[in-house]
Motif scaffolding. Structure first.
Motif, short mmCIF file in Angstrom:
data_model
loop_
_atom_site.label_atom_id
_atom_site.label_comp_id
_atom_site.label_asym_id
_atom_site.label_seq_id
_atom_site.Cartn_x
_atom_site.Cartn_y
_atom_site.Cartn_z
N LYS A 304 0.89 -0.99 -0.09
CA LYS A 304 0.04 -0.11 0.05
C LYS A 304 0.82 1.20 -0.10
O LYS A 304 2.07 1.08 0.27
N VAL A 305 0.29 2.30 -0.14
CA VAL A 305 1.01 3.65 -0.27
C VAL A 305 0.01 4.70 0.66
O VAL A 305 -1.04 4.89 0.51
N TYR A 306 0.75 5.28 1.63
CA TYR A 306 0.01 6.39 2.38
C TYR A 306 0.40 7.77 1.65
O TYR A 306 1.63 8.08 1.59
N ILE A 307 -0.60 8.66 1.76
CA ILE A 307 -0.47 9.91 1.06
C ILE A 307 -1.03 11.00 1.94
O ILE A 307 -2.09 11.00 2.51
N GLU A 308 -0.19 12.19 2.25
CA GLU A 308 -0.63 13.31 3.09
C GLU A 308 -0.14 14.50 2.40
O GLU A 308 0.72 14.53 1.68
N TYR A 309 -1.17 15.22 2.64
CA TYR A 309 -0.76 16.87 2.11
C TYR A 309 -0.08 17.63 3.25
O TYR A 309 -0.45 17.80 4.08
N SER A 310 1.19 17.72 2.74
CA SER A 310 2.11 18.67 3.48
C SER A 310 2.30 17.68 4.83
O SER A 310 2.28 16.77 4.91
N ASN A 311 2.68 18.68 5.85
CA ASN A 311 2.78 18.36 7.23
C ASN A 311 2.21 19.32 8.25
O ASN A 311 2.77 20.25 8.05
N GLU A 312 1.38 19.22 9.11
CA GLU A 312 1.17 20.02 10.13
C GLU A 312 0.54 21.43 9.96
O GLU A 312 1.36 22.42 10.38
N VAL A 313 -0.25 21.15 8.66
CA VAL A 313 -0.56 22.56 8.18
C VAL A 313 -1.19 23.65 9.26
O VAL A 313 -1.50 24.83 9.15
N TRP A 314 -1.71 22.95 10.41
CA TRP A 314 -2.39 23.80 11.58
C TRP A 314 -1.28 24.39 12.30
O TRP A 314 -1.62 25.41 13.12
N ASN A 315 -0.09 24.10 12.12
CA ASN A 315 1.39 24.58 13.10
C ASN A 315 1.78 25.84 12.47
O ASN A 315 2.22 26.19 11.37
N SER A 316 1.54 26.76 13.68
CA SER A 316 2.33 28.29 13.26
C SER A 316 3.53 28.48 13.58
O SER A 316 4.28 29.54 13.31
N ASN A 317 4.25 27.29 14.16
CA ASN A 317 5.73 27.51 14.44
C ASN A 317 6.65 27.19 13.10
O ASN A 317 6.32 26.46 12.49
N TYR A 318 7.57 27.97 13.18
CA TYR A 318 8.31 28.07 12.16
C TYR A 318 9.26 26.39 12.02
O TYR A 318 9.64 26.18 13.11
N PRO A 319 9.68 25.64 10.90
CA PRO A 319 9.34 26.03 9.64
C PRO A 319 7.77 25.42 9.12
O PRO A 319 7.63 25.80 7.85
N PHE A 320 7.00 25.14 10.16
CA PHE A 320 5.75 24.45 9.49
C PHE A 320 4.83 25.77 9.25
O PHE A 320 3.92 25.65 8.36
N SER A 321 5.32 26.81 9.72
CA SER A 321 4.47 28.40 9.48
C SER A 321 4.50 28.48 8.15
O SER A 321 3.27 29.22 7.61
N ILE A 322 5.44 28.02 7.18
CA ILE A 322 5.43 28.42 5.89
C ILE A 322 4.28 27.65 5.12
O ILE A 322 3.62 28.50 4.49
N GLU A 323 4.03 26.72 5.23
CA GLU A 323 2.71 25.77 4.59
C GLU A 323 1.59 26.20 5.23
O GLU A 323 0.33 26.35 4.74
N ALA A 324 1.68 26.75 6.61
CA ALA A 324 0.48 27.02 7.44
C ALA A 324 -0.05 28.30 6.80
O ALA A 324 -1.48 28.49 6.71
N MET A 325 0.96 29.27 6.61
CA MET A 325 0.40 30.65 6.05
C MET A 325 0.10 30.52 4.57
O MET A 325 -0.74 31.13 4.17
N TYR A 326 0.53 29.55 3.78
CA TYR A 326 0.32 29.30 2.62
C TYR A 326 -1.17 29.06 2.49
O TYR A 326 -2.03 29.44 1.63
N ALA A 327 -1.47 27.88 3.36
CA ALA A 327 -2.97 27.33 3.29
C ALA A 327 -4.05 28.71 3.75
O ALA A 327 -5.01 28.84 3.31
N GLN A 328 -3.37 29.28 4.83
CA GLN A 328 -4.21 30.61 5.14
C GLN A 328 -4.50 31.67 4.07
O GLN A 328 -5.52 32.01 3.74
N GLN A 329 -3.50 31.89 3.45
CA GLN A 329 -3.81 32.73 2.09
C GLN A 329 -4.61 32.14 1.31
O GLN A 329 -5.41 32.86 0.65
N CYS A 374 -5.21 7.46 1.80
CA CYS A 374 -5.23 8.92 2.00
C CYS A 374 -5.54 9.30 3.33
O CYS A 374 -6.41 9.05 3.78
N VAL A 375 -4.36 10.06 3.84
CA VAL A 375 -4.89 10.70 5.21
C VAL A 375 -4.93 12.21 5.28
O VAL A 375 -4.33 12.83 4.68
#
Length: 875
Positions: A304-329, A374-375
């Motif tokens: 099988k294969v597990y698929i996830e979009y990015s990682n911790e998109v809820w997390n506002s701490n750097y470096p997670f904040s990069i994708e978090a802010m992208y999602a917010q925008q 898909c997770v």
């Protein structure tokens, strides 16, 4: 600092191409992770990580550093602006002239405008702390220029040749330093490139044995490998288009974009380990489609294969904040008029993009979409993020997101993280200075009540309560709960050295291993599914001790042992967790002696896993020289079956074959060899040699049957009676019979003795008189004394030793002296001791049992058959 200099020149060679085996993986043995309920995360693909994965160490080397040299090094001159402060790194890496694969094409001269005129790289530095293999490293390269080596690496000029440098490495915390001080000196485009640093022992195999065996051994029991950090997911700099993805030809895989998909699939295929991929937050639909398609076409079909979009998109701490802010925008742009908060829009858009990703993957895999798990990521301590992302109510056109092929909510199932929070720092710092501070910490985690204002029940119970909440949210939406990361989370947000030491000591305490076991038991009991440990190997650092092992040269720790024990004691418990592998036939072997004259024989058939639907229609006999052979019965269960076959008539051979018609299936319904008639055929089993019984009194079960048949086939015997044909195996061999046996053995089955004068007084007119004279003429016998031969006397085993060895080696042969230690009933002064011991030394006899030879016992016709076959090497 001492460096080791080498000037090199090499003709232009083709660029580096990594060849990986295809997705066809042997299923001959069940892998150790087949029923494992646990996975692990990769460590960061950085030069300072304590986990080293590749036998080519350059793949995890540091990105090129722009450097200069303040020490004069004629004929080069020192740059005036090169100082001790900037010599290591001039800060000009963006000015290094690199080819598309990341190799240095040219260097500025020392007098040119840039400060740097050297580029360098390191490997095994930082967190390895010297925990990497010592010995001879082989550096291979193409091109012309000058290389220098330093830190732990010493250049061995006596063993090096053009294109192949030998480095003697003694590990310390510094690691290996490689510098390019000159490249492409003739300006022909033949710059130094394709550098490979092969770890000790793998020069001849590095191209195919990409991964270091130590790394593979430590991860072999994990069911899933999450490649989040190999993919540089957090704060990803991937532009999101497929053509810009990491390539296998890249100089290194630490340059910010990560490891190529092909390499990750190779690890998954080799280890039978299900991959977990994180799509970059900027990935386009085309990128996701291409990624899904290549995975579908090259991943082992049993995985099988597990698929996830990015990682911790809820997390506002750097470096997670990069994708978090992208999602917010993106969320703000999609729902500008919604009164929902920016964070709510962020989580809704994250749910939307995850749903879109799942749809793309499932569509790309078509009929195989059941292999795609898909997770949807969620914040463990904020279950609202799970329900909001799954429902995504702001996406009115597509809600709920859970209806788009999402299979599971993935949470970071950590316990104890609250101990590092600023609000508890003063009290926890007090534990750090207390002699019973560790005890207090473990009591707090185990049962709670120690930390003022801490969660009810302590750290474990607090985490398990969150598990229950997520399971409740997931179950009503028809999805599972899995852990994308998990374990303890002892990290001091205040960076207090004393608290960090306390946490590090707790991480390495035997009680932590016991807590892991208790936590995993609770995770399962509360409804959790797959649990992916955060890191398998990672040295303690500023963010705590997060690896189950600190270094690669460890094989045990309290946490690692707890994880391995949990795997050993808990098969995965969720539906179809361990069995989408198509069963195959592993072997077909003979269950009876071979050759045989029996009317029926048995074959033992072994499959790679438990199967049902096995009956006589699944088998066929392939016969040569035999007619009428057929399948009789099939019995057995699980993965082992017994097939009985009629051997038919005539002599020849029979083989049992499997003819796959998809009727044999495993517990998950997968048919033999996978769906499709014939792809599970097996024609490589053992063969029976069928020999029709020659003598009515020597059945195939008789101990000397094969030897007697061999003697008969060789034409040395015609038996003792023609009708019915009999051999009389238990009769004693007479001296007359022996003469015929030996003469035919010496001269062939067609031999007829010449008519000569009779020399023995007791043999004239005897039916074997001329055979006896031939044996005498060959020097094998001189009779039994006084001019007679004693033709009807039985041959003793001692006499037979002499006869056989003279027949084999000639009349003049004399054996070496006897030791008298081989058989207890043959002392060294026995008249035939030397002959008997030599017969045993040549493998013709092992005695008559229990360490004795029975020298004065008569030889039976059965024994004679064995003696003759072994003496004359009869087939």
């Amino acid at each position: 600092m001492k460096f080791h200099l080498r000037a090199i020149s090499l003709a232009i060679l083709p660029g580096l191409v990594f060849a990986f085996p295809g997705a066809s993986i042997s299923q001959a043995a069940t892998p150790p992770n087949n029923t494992s309920p646990l996975g692990t995360n990769s460590d960061f693909m950085v030069y300072w990580a304590s986990e080293w994965e590749f036998v080519d160490a350059f793949k995890s080397s540091r990105p090129w550093i722009s450097q200069c040299n303040v020490i004069p090094n004629p004929p080069q001159t020192t740059q005036p602006d090169c100082t001790w402060g900037n010599a290591w790194d001039t800060g000009e890496s963006n000015q290094i002239d690199l080819d598309p694969d990341g190799w240095v094409r040219s260097l500025p001269a020392p007098e040119d405008a840039p400060i740097f005129w050297i580029v360098g790289t390191t490997m095994f530095g930082g967190n390895t702390n010297g925990h990497y293999p010592s010995g001879q490293y082989i550096l291979l390269y193409d091109g012309e220029g000058t290389l220098e080596y330093g830190y732990d690496a010493a250049f061995d000029a006596s063993l090096s040749t053009t294109g192949r440098d030998v480095l003697n490495v003694t590990p310390t915390q510094n690691g290996i330093w490689i510098k390019i001080t000159e490249t492409d000196p003739n300006h022909t485009g033949n710059y130094i490139r394709n550098i490979r640093v092969i770890m000790p022992g793998y020069e001849s195999t590095y191209a195919s044995q990409v991964f270091h065996p130590t790394f593979l051994n430590l991860i072999q029991k994990y069911k899933v490998f999450r490649f989040k950090d190999w993919m540089a997911t957090d704060g990803s700099i991937q532009p999101g288009d497929w053509d810009s993805r990491p390539k296998q030809t890249d100089a290194r895989w630490t340059a910010g974009q990560g490891v190529p998909l092909e390499t990750m699939i190779e690890l998954s295929n080799r280890m039978k380990m299900e991959p977990w991929f994180n799509m970059p937050h900027t990935a386009t639909d085309d990128y996701i489609t291409q990624f899904a398609t290549l995975t579908r076409d090259t991943l082992d079909p049993s995985l099988k294969v597990y698929i996830e979009y990015s990682n911790e998109v809820w997390n506002s701490n750097y470096p997670f904040s990069i994708e978090a802010m992208y999602a917010q925008q993106q969320g703000n742009a999609m729902w500008p008029s919604s009164p929902a908060s920016a964070f709510t829009k962020q989580i809704n858009w994250f749910g939307l993009r995850t749903a879109q990703m799942c749809d793309i993957w499932k569509n790309a895999w078509g009929a195989q979409s059941g292999r795609v798990v898909c997770v949807m990521g969620a914040h463990f301590n904020n279950p609202w993020t799970a329900s909001q992302a799954l429902d995504c109510p702001l996406w009115t056109e597509g809600a709920p997101c859970s209806g788009h092929g999402i299979d599971a909510v993935a949470v970071g199932a950590y316990f104890g993280g609250y101990l590092g929070n600023a609000g508890y720092h003063t009290e926890v710092a007090g534990w750090a200075s207390s002699p019973n501070g560790l005890d207090q910490l473990f009591i707090e985690l185990q049962t709670g009540g120690v930390l003022t204002g801490g969660p009810t029940g302590g750290g474990l119970q607090n985490a398990l309560d969150y598990v229950t909440q997520h399971v409740n949210i997931a179950s009503v939406r028809g999805v599972e709960v899995v852990a994308y990361e998990g374990g303890h989370h002892l990290f001091d947000t205040q960076n207090d050295p004393a608290v960090r030491t306390l946490f590090d000591n707790a991480s390495h305490d035997p009680r932590m291993g016991a807590l892991y076991t208790q936590y995993l038991d609770g995770w399962r009991a509360n409804g959790g599914g797959l649990f992916v440990n955060f890191k398998n190997v990672a040295a303690p650092g500023s963010y705590g001790s997060m690896g189950a092992l600190d270094y690669m040269d460890q094989t045990s720790s309290y946490r690692y042992d707890a994880l391995m024990d949990f795997i050993d004691n808990n098969s995965c418990w969720w539906a179809n967790c361990a069995d989408i592998t198509a069963p195959t036939a592993n072997s077909i072997v003979r269950a009876n002696p071979n050759p045989t004259s029996a009317a029926s024989v048995d074959f033992t058939v072994t499959f790679t896993e438990s199967v049902t639907g096995v009956d006589t229609t699944d088998f066929a006999i392939t016969a040569t020289g035999v007619t009428g052979a057929s399948i009789l019965t099939v019995s057995g269960s699980g993965n082992i079956y017994t097939v009985s076959a009629d051997t038919g008539s005539g002599s020849g051979s029979i083989r049992l074959d499997i003819l796959d018609d998809d009727s044999i299936t495993d517990g998950a319904g997968s048919s033999l060899g996978g769906s499709g008639i014939g792809n599970g055929n097996f024609t490589g089993g053992q063969t029976y040699d069928i020999v029709s019984a020659s003598f009515s009194d020597v059945p195939a079960s008789y101990w000397a049957w094969a030897y007697i048949e061999s003697l008969y086939r060789a034409g040395i015997t015609g038996g003792c009676s023609p009708s019915p044909l009999m051999y009389c195996p238990e009769d004693n061999v007479t001296r007359a019979q022996m003469a015929i046996f030996l003469e035919k053995g010496l001269n062939g089955s067609s031999f007829i003795p010449p008519i000569v004068p009779i020399t023995f007084t007791d043999t004239p007119g005897h039916w074997a008189q001329y055979w006896i004279e031939a044996l005498k003429a060959d020097g094998v016998t001189s009779g039994c004394g006084a001019g007679i031969y004693c033709p009807e006397a039985s041959v003793t085993r001692a006499q037979m030793a002499v006869f056989l060895l003279k027949s084999k080696h000639g009349a003049s042969y004399s054996p070496p002296p006897a030791a008298g230690t081989m058989f207890s009933d043959v002392p060294p002064d026995y008249w035939a001791a030397a002959w008997i011991e030599q017969l045993a030394s040549e493998g013709i006899t092992s005695g008559c049992g229990a360490g004795v030879y029975c020298p004065d016992s008569p030889v039976t016709r059965a024994q004679m058959a064995v003696f003759l076959v072994k003496t004359f090497n009869l087939p």
